[in-house]
Design a protein around this motif. Structure first.
Motif: not given
Length: 122
Positions: A18-23, A31-36, A66-71, A76-84
């Motif tokens: 599943x991939x989450x995004x946050x704009x 914007x400095x740190x972004x996170x989940x 398993x998870x990968x965060x990117x931006x 101004x968007x951060x993503x969280x790719x969640x695998x396994x």
């Protein structure tokens, strides 16, 4: 001042992805740190992953590999790719952004999204 809009989570089978995004939008100066973060029923909110403006990342031990965060800084968007995905990943996932705003360019504040439910179950 800063509004965070998260994508919908959902129901995923164990082993799925599943991939989450946050704009982020609003009166953003920088914007400095972004996170989940996530919070499972009966548990405290915990860090999942963070990414700084330069691209360095940090992950909770439970999601490493398993998870990968990117931006995307232009969006101004951060993503969280969640695998396994595992049943223990079931939680409400919250986006967090550290930012300054146009009318106060020196004070960094933390902003939170409303959260999105991720359920991992067969």
């Amino acid at each position: 001042q800063v509004r965070l809009v998260e994508s919908e989570g959902g129901l995923v089978q164990p082993g799925g992805s599943l991939r989450l995004s946050c704009a982020a939008s609003g009166s953003i100066f920088s914007i400095y740190t972004m996170g989940w973060y996530r919070q499972a029923p009966g548990k405290q909110r915990e860090l999942v992953a963070t990414i700084i403006s330069g691209g360095s990342t940090d992950y909770a031990d439970s999601v490493k590999g398993r998870f990968t965060i990117s931006r995307d800084n232009a969006k101004n968007t951060v993503y969280l790719q969640m695998n396994s995905l595992k049943p223990e990943d079931t939680a409400v996932y919250y986006c967090n952004v550290q930012a300054t705003v146009l009318h106060d360019r020196t004070t960094r504040r933390n902003y939170w999204g409303r959260g999105t439910q991720v359920t991992v179950s067969s």
